[in-house]
Design an enzyme around this catalytic site. Structure first.
Site, mmCIF file in Angstrom:
data_model
loop_
_atom_site.group_PDB
_atom_site.id
_atom_site.type_symbol
_atom_site.label_atom_id
_atom_site.label_comp_id
_atom_site.label_asym_id
_atom_site.label_seq_id
_atom_site.Cartn_x
_atom_site.Cartn_y
_atom_site.Cartn_z
ATOM 1 N N ASN A 53 39.059 31.218 35.269
ATOM 2 C CA ASN A 53 38.435 30.840 36.543
ATOM 3 C C ASN A 53 37.453 29.678 36.381
ATOM 4 O OD1 ASN A 53 39.753 32.843 38.062
ATOM 5 N ND2 ASN A 53 38.288 34.371 37.346
ATOM 6 N N HIS A 139 37.452 41.766 47.597
ATOM 7 C CA HIS A 139 37.230 42.066 46.174
ATOM 8 C C HIS A 139 36.561 43.436 46.002
ATOM 9 C CE1 HIS A 139 35.381 41.490 42.144
ATOM 10 N NE2 HIS A 139 36.404 40.694 41.938
ATOM 11 N N GLU A 183 36.232 36.657 52.290
ATOM 12 C CA GLU A 183 36.140 35.704 51.176
ATOM 13 C C GLU A 183 36.583 34.330 51.656
ATOM 14 O OE1 GLU A 183 38.150 37.225 47.667
ATOM 15 O OE2 GLU A 183 37.404 39.243 48.052
ATOM 16 N N SER A 187 40.759 36.028 46.079
ATOM 17 C CA SER A 187 40.819 35.857 44.635
ATOM 18 C C SER A 187 42.218 36.001 44.061
ATOM 19 C CB SER A 187 39.874 36.845 43.954
ATOM 20 O OG SER A 187 40.177 38.171 44.334
ATOM 21 N N ASP A 212 32.179 35.804 50.631
ATOM 22 C CA ASP A 212 32.207 35.730 49.170
ATOM 23 C C ASP A 212 32.903 34.422 48.804
ATOM 24 O OD1 ASP A 212 32.963 35.929 46.476
ATOM 25 O OD2 ASP A 212 33.001 38.126 46.573
ATOM 26 N N HIS A 215 35.547 31.836 44.683
ATOM 27 C CA HIS A 215 36.630 30.922 44.286
ATOM 28 C C HIS A 215 36.644 29.630 45.091
ATOM 29 C CE1 HIS A 215 38.357 33.986 41.680
ATOM 30 N NE2 HIS A 215 37.937 34.825 42.601
ATOM 31 N N LYS A 235 32.387 31.045 37.614
ATOM 32 C CA LYS A 235 33.718 30.458 37.792
ATOM 33 C C LYS A 235 33.615 28.938 37.713
ATOM 34 C CE LYS A 235 35.445 34.729 39.369
ATOM 35 N NZ LYS A 235 35.326 35.797 40.340
HETATM 36 C C1 LIG Z 1 34.762 37.208 40.199
HETATM 37 C C2 LIG Z 1 34.428 37.673 41.559
HETATM 38 C C3 LIG Z 1 33.228 38.314 41.831
HETATM 39 C C4 LIG Z 1 32.290 38.746 40.744
HETATM 40 O O1 LIG Z 1 31.620 37.699 40.158
HETATM 41 P P1 LIG Z 1 31.058 37.895 38.658
HETATM 42 O O2 LIG Z 1 29.957 36.915 38.576
HETATM 43 O O3 LIG Z 1 32.189 37.633 37.746
HETATM 44 O O4 LIG Z 1 30.567 39.313 38.579
HETATM 45 C C5 LIG Z 1 32.936 38.613 43.123
HETATM 46 N N1 LIG Z 1 33.795 38.335 44.130
HETATM 47 C C6 LIG Z 1 34.973 37.744 43.912
HETATM 48 C C7 LIG Z 1 35.868 37.445 45.053
HETATM 49 C C8 LIG Z 1 35.333 37.410 42.616
HETATM 50 O O5 LIG Z 1 36.527 36.877 42.381
#
Ligand SMILES: *Cc1c(COP(=O)(O)O)cnc(C)c1O
Length: 377
Positions: A53, A139, A183, A187, A212, A215, A235
């Site tokens: 990522n 997620h 989101e 993801s 969220d 990504h 990421k």
């Molecule tokens: C990876 C991810 C998270 C968590 O983030 P981390 O910093 O890795 O804990 C939260 N939401 C989504 C959509 C993700 O893909």
């Protein structure tokens, strides 16, 4: 001495593992080294990775590494306490200011990870007499935050504005407050939420919206902003940690009330310094930020798939075993493309999740497309 292998805990674990094995759903850790140029090393083999990522290739950027090294050398390896006690290194405030500015928000709060951010945000804002409406493909940590809050949790069809409108109409009146979870970029599917429509419904029904952006940051930036925008430093920023951006009042409230912020140790200064260096690069090198989406579109064109909306391209397979077999065959050919299985994705939709990065070059993408086409026949 009691034989530990005879305990009920041991037999529980063994029975559960047998169940997972029967569905090819057991997960195994494999040691993996990552380097520059989207290369990952497993079992002594160098593979071109399409499963990281690290969308902008910044985790191994010399400038980001140097920033982390300098901060660790000056300030130490760990924060030494919760941010509300002694763990609030000044680099964190600097990072929060930069994140807020990047998102066009008044303020930001940095958490230990994105997962921790989502565990803390929702329960600090809604409770048992409230309503949470979550996109069906949200997620795991968005669901976890919703459940911990004690609010009534209702899922709406993935990106289905009509369904969201109906559910708000049916449930909103019985609840004091309402929060919508979605989101910017999903993801495991790589598609984007219809944010203008969601924000309009939120306004109509006096609901709040948490997006969220794990990504999206640095890859898919344009478009509407929600009142609550969370994301991760792990990421596109190549570091570690999570954040939320919002108004100053909301951030002040979360600072006092988000338990996964209050009762956990602050982020190490080196992680903050790395994220700051990465933000500098992200903002000053737009041609780098444009690459993951351009490469994803190149891949979808070559595979005859719908045009990519983000750096994530799913190749649907179906059964978990078949997805694992395809992933193994790609590994034989020098590509690391991890299979994603239930419960991360719905049953019957196991897939390859291909993540494009600025660190890939066109030839690597074309070679992957050819291998996937060849193996799928
Ligand atoms: C990876 C991810 C998270 C968590 O983030 P981390 O910093 O890795 O804990 C939260 N939401 C989504 C959509 C993700 O893909």
């Amino acid at each position: 001495m009691i034989d530990p292998n005879a305990s009920s805990l041991e037999s529980f674990a063994r029975a559960k593992l047998a169940e997972l094995d029967a569905g090819t759903l057991r997960r195994r850790l494999r040691p993996t080294l990552r380097g520059t140029g989207a290369v990952a090393e497993r079992d002594g083999r160098r593979l071109v990775s399409f499963s990281c990522n690290d969308y902008l290739g910044l985790a191994n950027d010399p400038r980001v590494i140097a920033a982390a090294q300098a901060a660790a050398a000056r300030y130490g390896a760990g924060a030494g306490g919760s941010r509300l006690v002694t763990g609030n290194h000044p680099l964190l405030a600097e990072l929060e200011e930069r994140l807020a500015r990047h998102k066009g928000k008044e303020a930001a709060l940095v958490f230990g990870s994105g997962y921790l951010a989502n565990l803390g945000i929702t329960p600090a804002l809604v409770g048992p007499s409230d309503l949470v409406l979550a996109d069906a493909l949200s997620h795991s940590c968005l669901w976890a935050g919703a459940r911990i809050s004690g609010a009534e949790v209702v899922r709406f069809g993935h990106n289905d504005l009509a369904d969201l409108g109906c559910l708000l109409d049916r449930h909103r009146g019985r609840h004091r407050r309402a929060l919508i979870l979605t989101e910017r970029v999903f993801s495991m599917d790589g598609d984007r939420a219809p944010l203008p429509g969601i924000l309009a419904l939120a306004e109509e029904f006096d609901a709040w919206t948490l997006v969220d952006d794990a990504h999206g940051l640095g890859v898919v930036e344009a478009g509407a902003r929600a009142p609550l925008e969370m994301g991760t430093l792990s990421k596109s920023l190549g570091s570690y940690g999570g954040y939320v951006c919002a108004s100053a009042a909301v951030i002040d409230l979360l600072t006092s009330r988000a338990r996964s912020f209050v009762y956990t140790t602050g982020l190490p200064p080196a992680s903050a310094a790395a994220a700051l260096a990465a933000l500098d690069i992200l903002e000053s090198e737009p041609e780098r930020a444009a690459r993951p989406l351009a490469l994803a579109r190149r891949l979808t064109a070559r595979l005859g798939l719908e045009e990519a909306e983000s750096a994530v391209v799913p190749v649907l397979v179906g059964e978990a075993g078949a997805a694992l077999a395809l992933s193994a065959a790609l590994e034989e050919r020098g590509f690391l493309v991890v299979a994603i299985r239930p419960p991360t994705v719905p049953a019957g939709t196991a897939r390859l999740r291909i993540a494009l990065s600025a660190a890939h070059d066109e030839a690597q993408v074309d070679a992957l497309a050819e291998a996937v086409r060849d193996l799928r026949g």
